[in-house]
Write a protein that holds these residues in place. Structure first.
Motif, mmCIF file in Angstrom:
data_model
loop_
_atom_site.group_PDB
_atom_site.id
_atom_site.type_symbol
_atom_site.label_atom_id
_atom_site.label_comp_id
_atom_site.label_asym_id
_atom_site.label_seq_id
_atom_site.Cartn_x
_atom_site.Cartn_y
_atom_site.Cartn_z
ATOM 1 N N UNK A 161 -79.783 45.375 -98.693
ATOM 2 C CA UNK A 161 -78.544 46.133 -98.528
ATOM 3 C C UNK A 161 -78.731 47.237 -97.486
ATOM 4 N N UNK A 162 -79.869 47.933 -97.539
ATOM 5 C CA UNK A 162 -80.137 48.964 -96.530
ATOM 6 C C UNK A 162 -80.142 48.363 -95.123
ATOM 7 N N UNK A 163 -80.791 47.205 -94.959
ATOM 8 C CA UNK A 163 -80.921 46.616 -93.630
ATOM 9 C C UNK A 163 -79.592 46.102 -93.087
ATOM 10 N N UNK A 164 -78.657 45.775 -93.955
ATOM 11 C CA UNK A 164 -77.319 45.402 -93.515
ATOM 12 C C UNK A 164 -76.474 46.623 -93.143
ATOM 13 N N UNK A 165 -76.950 47.809 -93.542
ATOM 14 C CA UNK A 165 -76.196 49.045 -93.280
ATOM 15 C C UNK A 165 -77.106 50.104 -92.664
ATOM 16 N N UNK A 166 -77.804 49.807 -91.566
ATOM 17 C CA UNK A 166 -78.707 50.796 -90.977
ATOM 18 C C UNK A 166 -77.957 52.012 -90.461
ATOM 19 N N UNK A 204 -92.447 56.793 -95.619
ATOM 20 C CA UNK A 204 -91.407 57.682 -96.152
ATOM 21 C C UNK A 204 -90.277 57.911 -95.163
ATOM 22 N N UNK A 205 -90.576 57.858 -93.867
ATOM 23 C CA UNK A 205 -89.543 58.171 -92.879
ATOM 24 C C UNK A 205 -88.496 57.081 -92.740
ATOM 25 N N UNK A 206 -88.754 55.883 -93.291
ATOM 26 C CA UNK A 206 -87.810 54.771 -93.128
ATOM 27 C C UNK A 206 -86.517 55.025 -93.898
ATOM 28 N N UNK A 207 -86.621 55.695 -95.052
ATOM 29 C CA UNK A 207 -85.440 55.991 -95.870
ATOM 30 C C UNK A 207 -85.331 57.501 -96.031
ATOM 31 N N UNK A 208 -84.312 58.074 -95.452
ATOM 32 C CA UNK A 208 -84.086 59.513 -95.493
ATOM 33 C C UNK A 208 -83.168 59.865 -96.661
ATOM 34 N N UNK A 209 -83.514 60.921 -97.391
ATOM 35 C CA UNK A 209 -82.639 61.440 -98.433
ATOM 36 C C UNK A 209 -81.720 62.500 -97.855
ATOM 37 N N UNK A 215 -78.617 58.251 -99.314
ATOM 38 C CA UNK A 215 -79.761 57.835 -98.504
ATOM 39 C C UNK A 215 -79.277 57.288 -97.164
ATOM 40 N N UNK A 216 -80.149 57.401 -96.160
ATOM 41 C CA UNK A 216 -79.876 56.780 -94.868
ATOM 42 C C UNK A 216 -81.122 55.996 -94.453
ATOM 43 N N UNK A 217 -80.942 54.711 -94.197
ATOM 44 C CA UNK A 217 -82.045 53.826 -93.851
ATOM 45 C C UNK A 217 -82.197 53.713 -92.342
ATOM 46 N N UNK A 218 -83.454 53.794 -91.872
ATOM 47 C CA UNK A 218 -83.750 53.528 -90.474
ATOM 48 C C UNK A 218 -83.697 54.729 -89.568
#
Length: 222
Positions: A161-166, A204-209, A215-218
């Motif tokens: 799901x994260x990778x579909x919504x970078x 840890x940097x791949x997924x930002x809180x 969350x924000x991915x990428x």
């Protein structure tokens, strides 16, 4: 990813449900066209699989109502009727793809993957790619720089799901709505655990809180 399956053939529906769940999808199942017309508009599905020969309300009419209500969710039509006229009617009504029965489950899964990639702007990719990662949906693992990283089923669902919504900010409630079916209890604390597991595996940097947002991915991927 949360899917709606609308199919009144119970043995086929049971088979499809089992296969889709093995592929990591959360699936709600309905057998009546009237129920589908309402629920398809009221729940946040990522894709809908729709049979045409339904009791209560024909599948084409269900699809027409969805599109008239500006529902943009991708719809994959299933039907036993294999004529050009039926295909054309389905596409005119707003279907995104069309699969005639009988079909091989692997073809259904590949068509679903392609529709989801296309609907999220990844149409030119043969596999899902984002933030330097390549997702192998068949083996439910991820590749980075040629190295294979193993995932649990829950980690795979979340990462897909994260990778579909970078680069998008996704709240915990939004993620829960799209990762669990309507019968599953949604616990944001469990989501946080899976996010932390992914961070340990991917960095840890791949997924930002984003405090108070989600969350924000990428965003911090290198």
């Amino acid at each position: 990813m949360r899917l709606l399956l609308v199919e009144d053939n119970v043995p086929l529906a049971d088979e499809l449900l089992a296969g889709l769940q093995r592929q990591g999808y959360a699936v709600d199942w309905l057998a009546d066209g009237r129920d589908a017309a309402y629920q398809g508009r009221s729940e946040p599905y990522d894709l809908i699989i729709l049979d045409l020969g339904l009791p209560g309300l024909p599948g084409l009419e269900v699809l027409a109502q969805w599109r008239a209500a500006a529902l943009a969710t991708p719809v994959l039509v299933l039907t036993a009727r294999d004529s050009w006229a039926e295909r054309i009617e389905g596409l005119k009504a707003g279907a995104d793809d069309y699969l005639s029965k009988p079909f091989h489950p692997e073809e259904l899964h590949l068509r679903i993957q392609a529709l989801l990639r296309r609907s999220h702007g990844h149409a030119n990719q043969p596999t899902l790619q984002a933030a330097g990662l390549h997702l192998d949906e068949g083996r439910q693992c991820v590749l980075r720089d040629g190295d294979e990283i193993q995932l649990t089923a829950a980690e795979f669902r979340l990462l897909r799901y994260f990778m579909l919504h970078p680069e998008q900010i996704l709240s915990k409630s939004h993620l829960a709505e799209h990762l669990y079916d309507g019968e599953t209890e949604r616990d944001s604390n469990v989501l946080e655990v899976h996010v932390n597991h992914l961070r340990r595996k991917l960095g840890r940097s791949v997924i930002e809180t984003r405090r108070g947002q989600g969350y924000r991915f990428g965003a911090g991927a290198v």
